[in-house]
Design an enzyme around this catalytic site. Sequence first.
Site, PDB file in Angstrom:
ATOM      1  N   GLU A  86      13.900  -2.099 -38.055  1.00  0.00           N
ATOM      2  CA  GLU A  86      12.617  -2.713 -37.675  1.00  0.00           C
ATOM      3  C   GLU A  86      12.022  -3.460 -38.860  1.00  0.00           C
ATOM      4  O   GLU A  86      12.599  -3.507 -39.943  1.00  0.00           O
ATOM      5  CB  GLU A  86      11.648  -1.630 -37.198  1.00  0.00           C
ATOM      6  CG  GLU A  86      11.355  -0.548 -38.228  1.00  0.00           C
ATOM      7  CD  GLU A  86      10.590   0.621 -37.670  1.00  0.00           C
ATOM      8  OE1 GLU A  86      10.295   0.649 -36.464  1.00  0.00           O
ATOM      9  OE2 GLU A  86      10.277   1.536 -38.450  1.00  0.00           O
ATOM     10  N   ASP A 101       2.253  -1.446 -43.769  1.00  0.00           N
ATOM     11  CA  ASP A 101       2.968  -2.620 -43.246  1.00  0.00           C
ATOM     12  C   ASP A 101       2.520  -3.925 -43.899  1.00  0.00           C
ATOM     13  O   ASP A 101       2.125  -4.872 -43.218  1.00  0.00           O
ATOM     14  CB  ASP A 101       2.779  -2.719 -41.728  1.00  0.00           C
ATOM     15  CG  ASP A 101       3.181  -1.447 -41.003  1.00  0.00           C
ATOM     16  OD1 ASP A 101       4.118  -0.783 -41.464  1.00  0.00           O
ATOM     17  OD2 ASP A 101       2.544  -1.119 -39.985  1.00  0.00           O
TER      18      ASP A 101
END
Length: 574
Positions: free
Chosen positions: A233, A62
Amino acid sequence: MTPPALAFVLCLFGFVAVARVVGAGRPVYFASFEYVGADGVPGTSADAAHFTNPVLAGFFPDPSVCQNGDDYYLINSTFAYFPGIPIFHSRDLVNWKQIGHVISRPGQLRYDGVGVSGGVFAPAISHHEGRFYVVSTQIGGEGNFVVTATDPAGPWSDATPLAFGGIDPSIFFDDDGRAWIVHNADAPGKPLYPGHRSIRLQEFDAKALRMVGESRVIVNGGTDLAKKPIWIEGPHLYKRNGWYYLSAAEGGTGPDHAQVIFRSREITGPYEPWSENPVLTQRGLDARHPEAVTCTGHADFTIGPDGKWWAFFLGVRPYDGRFSPMGRETFLLPVEWTDDGWPRILRPGERVPLTVKTPGGTTVSGSAQPPLSGDFTWRDDFDAPPLSPAWLMLRAPREPWWEMKPGRPGLTLVPRPETLGGRGNPSYLGRRVQHRTFTATLSFAAPEDEGVSAGLAVFQNEAHHYFLSARRVAEHVVVSLEQVRAGKTALLRSETIPGGNHLSFRVRAQEKVCSFDYAADGQPWRKFFADADATLLTSAVADGFVGSTVGLHARLETEPTSSDSALTPPTPHP
């Protein structure tokens, strides 16, 4: 900061003496730890004009990046590991130097009872008018929160909760000074299918650190609701040539993971998806290819020192098509803009290249730092506080249970009842596994107390790990190997050895198998257990979102034999 809090911070990163820990054994002495990693993947050689992917190898998922002048700062998810959210600095996007952690104090976030794949998800970093912001989600804790700092190296503020649901928030500062948070959220109304989510936008008061105004859905489901896209997302907003661009991940974090793009003339929408989405994916490609990278997505864009756009994103380097002890790593690729103003990272069917032309810029020296990519050897003799930033622990500690002292090589861990299989804060320091083939070697002194196990752990999650331990029984030392699979503990081997006061333990992992060895009192290495299953050190078997770590662990099996044992550290050994 209050004196007790300051003392704890000094202990965490410095050398305050280990305090008396109730219900603990005498500290165990560890002399050194060495990690040797090699990928052995063809096509990864690089010269001065090229770099090798990934730029952050191992469990660095991430990625999020921001720019301040010539300086770039990058952060990653850490889930239940502490310190949380490493922060790196670079001036060329390729060579990164860790300058701290965003979550470095136990009081910043509550980690109690958080599973290893819970905790801190998908942080995003921004800079505006001399202030740095990190927003993130803590699953099982604070929910969505923001922290700030004037110096990215810290200290960062305590967490301020943010009043919205969902995950993966990111801050966007518009040209007019207004700030907005974009994030994943529930589907509007009743979900139409499993994995139906949305992207929402709401204004953010960056001075008061609170949400204001109306929350609105700007993407429902994904690029095409009729095709039932799942798990939209990881959104980020950018502005270029009068367009607002929304970049997001779609398809879940597995092999179908992809990056998609939308744009609008207004910040609040409507946002149209690009007809040639996705802008990045590896789905449909052979995952058994020797240079395969899978699960790509969760990208963040920045303008590099060459004036061109670049994308950081996560990916997995598997063996046998699906196994990786490294978990999700950070990759870097250039962004190509089409004539009609759409960004593309890779064309459909293109593999993630492992060697890429560098964006240039000035390299910031990181020679004193643990290596972050490529084949390397890294050794820690614990000879100078504070602890290396490579070391992590599970969840935030409530008390100091480790110690380093200036002028005295080595580190001590206080054995405590918390186990690797629980949801507490065990006496474990682990570093990321960064290669599919690696060797980790630990030198230490056998525990002085009976009822204490200490040694080398290879950890994937609470229900999947190995622990090669030494335990004193009368005048002897017992070496044992535990395997924990699906939460069930199996004793693979146990052996009583003569002497054994000074021990070296070693794990050698080569893709799907790993072997464990020991050496006692300076004698040659002895094979202890061969061909253990290394696939349980991967999320393909263990499930979850984390890569594996390897390091040192001390565990209390029974009550200590001496009521004063925690007050007296053992004599250092050569």
